[in-house]
Enzyme design. Structure first.
Site, PDB file in Angstrom:
ATOM      1  N   GLN A   1     -10.025  -8.601   2.878  1.00  0.00           N
ATOM      2  CA  GLN A   1      -9.219  -9.365   3.997  1.00  0.00           C
ATOM      3  C   GLN A   1      -9.146  -8.366   5.307  1.00  0.00           C
ATOM      4  O   GLN A   1      -9.421  -7.264   5.227  1.00  0.00           O
ATOM      5  CB  GLN A   1      -7.856  -9.843   3.509  1.00  0.00           C
ATOM      6  CG  GLN A   1      -7.150  -8.787   2.864  1.00  0.00           C
ATOM      7  CD  GLN A   1      -5.914  -9.237   1.958  1.00  0.00           C
ATOM      8  OE1 GLN A   1      -5.773 -10.557   1.937  1.00  0.00           O
ATOM      9  NE2 GLN A   1      -5.179  -8.401   1.584  1.00  0.00           N
TER      10      GLN A   1
ATOM     11  N   ASP B   1       2.603  -4.489   0.316  1.00  0.00           N
ATOM     12  CA  ASP B   1       3.761  -3.948   1.205  1.00  0.00           C
ATOM     13  C   ASP B   1       4.814  -3.077   0.638  1.00  0.00           C
ATOM     14  O   ASP B   1       5.372  -2.274   1.246  1.00  0.00           O
ATOM     15  CB  ASP B   1       4.095  -4.795   2.349  1.00  0.00           C
ATOM     16  CG  ASP B   1       4.854  -6.121   1.787  1.00  0.00           C
ATOM     17  OD1 ASP B   1       5.651  -6.040   1.208  1.00  0.00           O
ATOM     18  OD2 ASP B   1       4.299  -7.224   1.872  1.00  0.00           O
TER      19      ASP B   1
ATOM     20  N   ASP C   1      -1.747  -4.994  -6.627  1.00  0.00           N
ATOM     21  CA  ASP C   1      -2.193  -5.790  -5.637  1.00  0.00           C
ATOM     22  C   ASP C   1      -3.633  -5.523  -5.579  1.00  0.00           C
ATOM     23  O   ASP C   1      -4.113  -4.287  -5.906  1.00  0.00           O
ATOM     24  CB  ASP C   1      -1.522  -5.167  -4.209  1.00  0.00           C
ATOM     25  CG  ASP C   1      -1.862  -6.187  -3.148  1.00  0.00           C
ATOM     26  OD1 ASP C   1      -1.061  -6.738  -2.510  1.00  0.00           O
ATOM     27  OD2 ASP C   1      -2.933  -6.312  -2.812  1.00  0.00           O
TER      28      ASP C   1
ATOM     29  N   ASP D   1      -7.426  -6.666  -9.883  1.00  0.00           N
ATOM     30  CA  ASP D   1      -7.318  -7.940  -9.802  1.00  0.00           C
ATOM     31  C   ASP D   1      -6.073  -8.585 -10.594  1.00  0.00           C
ATOM     32  O   ASP D   1      -6.055  -8.786 -11.734  1.00  0.00           O
ATOM     33  CB  ASP D   1      -8.492  -8.809 -10.227  1.00  0.00           C
ATOM     34  CG  ASP D   1      -8.626 -10.085 -10.183  1.00  0.00           C
ATOM     35  OD1 ASP D   1      -7.388 -10.758 -10.101  1.00  0.00           O
ATOM     36  OD2 ASP D   1      -9.622 -10.523 -10.607  1.00  0.00           O
ATOM     37  N   GLY D   2      -4.911  -9.042  -9.949  1.00  0.00           N
ATOM     38  CA  GLY D   2      -3.777  -9.425 -10.616  1.00  0.00           C
ATOM     39  C   GLY D   2      -4.086 -10.604 -11.579  1.00  0.00           C
ATOM     40  O   GLY D   2      -3.436 -10.941 -12.486  1.00  0.00           O
TER      41      GLY D   2
ATOM     42  N   ASP E   1       4.025 -12.194  -5.763  1.00  0.00           N
ATOM     43  CA  ASP E   1       4.196 -12.175  -3.959  1.00  0.00           C
ATOM     44  C   ASP E   1       2.745 -12.076  -3.356  1.00  0.00           C
ATOM     45  O   ASP E   1       2.334 -10.954  -2.728  1.00  0.00           O
ATOM     46  CB  ASP E   1       4.980 -10.803  -3.801  1.00  0.00           C
ATOM     47  CG  ASP E   1       5.293 -10.478  -2.397  1.00  0.00           C
ATOM     48  OD1 ASP E   1       4.867 -11.320  -1.438  1.00  0.00           O
ATOM     49  OD2 ASP E   1       5.651  -9.348  -2.159  1.00  0.00           O
TER      50      ASP E   1
ATOM     51  N   ASP F   1      -1.318 -16.743   1.496  1.00  0.00           N
ATOM     52  CA  ASP F   1      -1.346 -18.287   1.313  1.00  0.00           C
ATOM     53  C   ASP F   1      -2.208 -18.543   0.270  1.00  0.00           C
ATOM     54  O   ASP F   1      -3.293 -17.565   0.177  1.00  0.00           O
ATOM     55  CB  ASP F   1      -1.686 -18.880   2.543  1.00  0.00           C
ATOM     56  CG  ASP F   1      -0.214 -18.341   3.480  1.00  0.00           C
ATOM     57  OD1 ASP F   1       0.581 -18.987   3.468  1.00  0.00           O
ATOM     58  OD2 ASP F   1      -0.636 -17.814   4.537  1.00  0.00           O
TER      59      ASP F   1
ATOM     60  N   PRO G   1      -8.042 -14.212  -1.041  1.00  0.00           N
ATOM     61  CA  PRO G   1      -7.711 -13.670  -2.297  1.00  0.00           C
ATOM     62  C   PRO G   1      -6.571 -14.233  -2.949  1.00  0.00           C
ATOM     63  O   PRO G   1      -6.486 -14.131  -4.411  1.00  0.00           O
ATOM     64  CB  PRO G   1      -7.476 -12.136  -2.008  1.00  0.00           C
ATOM     65  CG  PRO G   1      -7.705 -11.777  -0.536  1.00  0.00           C
ATOM     66  CD  PRO G   1      -7.905 -13.487   0.125  1.00  0.00           C
TER      67      PRO G   1
HETATM   68  N1  SPD Z   1       2.296 -17.453   5.675  1.00  0.00           N
HETATM   69  C1  SPD Z   1       2.392 -16.256   4.881  1.00  0.00           C
HETATM   70  C2  SPD Z   1       2.786 -16.064   3.521  1.00  0.00           C
HETATM   71  C3  SPD Z   1       2.971 -14.967   2.983  1.00  0.00           C
HETATM   72  C4  SPD Z   1       3.651 -14.387   1.714  1.00  0.00           C
HETATM   73  N2  SPD Z   1       3.663 -13.271   1.452  1.00  0.00           N
HETATM   74  C5  SPD Z   1       3.978 -12.062   2.220  1.00  0.00           C
HETATM   75  C6  SPD Z   1       3.920 -10.939   1.476  1.00  0.00           C
HETATM   76  C7  SPD Z   1       5.308 -10.165   1.756  1.00  0.00           C
HETATM   77  N3  SPD Z   1       5.324  -9.063   0.841  1.00  0.00           N
END
Ligand code: SPD
Length: 286
Positions: free
Chosen positions: A37, A92, A112, A143-144, A162, A165, A169
């Protein structure tokens, strides 16, 4: 009157929602096209640093606490005694930091797919990565979906999904096959929680997720709405699903006397989030 000169603003255009959201920027800090990405970093004038993935807002210094706290504490306080936690996505490291605030948790594994997200976070959101060296944490780049498929049966207490969208991925994290893997890997009474997009803008997707979780055998669901200023509509949600038995409240006393700092989560917020707004109740009842 604000200066709307294009290069001073980052705008996420949500074509699927017919809306857009902008933050004023001082400068672009970084951009890396990973194998998975496109990851961009901006310094904003009022929201601190901002991470963008494939054009979508992900994290800002100023308001990520809503999301990371609501992705972790409600599920962890709904489980009677969580010890082994897995985070899928979360590169993150903001969710990892929240989970590690719980002293009784023995092990947290974060998987992740994209190491670039963690590298960027270490550089631009060091506060989110402050617990990365905790001896209870294992950080993997893999790969989760595969990880969950291969996880030992009945080995995990809480799975936190977490992801991004459901495009790119993140897409494979929203289907029956993935939920079946999660169900198998959870111990009885275990809880899965997943970011479930905007109840206002993405209700069909939210219903599809809930139906799929029920189809594979989760016995009880709770969708918790919460504010997320930089995501489309500003209203976001997490959905929790439980294996083997229904939710029976949460460890309110433990949450009340928890000795760690939060900016949003407390017992009142948890209870409030369980009071499903009418538009969501109606949609879920159909
Ligand atoms: N539209 C964005 C949705 C993202 C959700 N995950 C965000 C990661 C933060 N740890």
């Amino acid at each position: 009157m604000a200066n709307l000169e294009a290069n001073r603003w980052f705008t996420e255009v949500s074509d699927r929602d017919g809306s857009a959201f902008s933050l004023r920027i001082n400068r672009k800090l970084d951009e890396i096209q990973s194998p998975f990405q496109n990851v961009e970093m901006y310094e904003t004038t009022d929201f601190g640093n901002l991470m963008i993935i494939d054009g979508c807002t992900m994290v800002s210094s100023r308001e990520n606490f809503f999301y990371h706290e609501m992705m972790s504490h409600p599920a962890l306080f709904s489980h009677p005694a969580p010890k082994n936690v897995v985070i899928i996505g979360g590169g993150d490291c903001g969710t990892l930091r929240e989970v590690l605030k719980h002293p009784d948790i023995e092990r947290v594994t974060q998987i992740d797919i994209d190491e670039v997200v963690t590298q960027m976070s270490l550089k631009y959101f060091p506060e989110l990565c402050e617990s990365n060296n905790d001896s209870r944490a294992t950080i993997m780049f893999d790969d989760g979906i595969k990880f969950m498929k291969e996880a030992d049966a009945e080995s995990i207490d809480v799975i936190i999904v977490d992801g991004t969208d459901p495009i790119g991925p993140g897409e494979g994290l929203f289907n029956h096959a993935f939920y079946t893997s999660c169900l198998n890997a959870l111990r009885k009474g275990g809880i899965m929680i997943q970011q479930s997009e905007s109840p206002l803008m993405h209700m069909p997707l939210l219903i599809e997720m809930r139906d799929a979780m029920t189809d594979v055998g989760f016995v009880d669901l709770q969708t918790l709405p919460f504010p997320q200023p930089i995501y489309p509509s500003g209203l976001w949600s997490s959905t929790m699903a439980r294996k083997g038995e229904g939710f029976s409240g949460f460890r309110e006393q433990d949450a009340d006397k928890a000795l760690f700092h939060t900016d949003y989560y407390n017992t009142g917020i948890h209870k409030g989030a369980l009071a499903t707004p009418n538009f969501m109740k109606r949609a879920f009842a159909k």
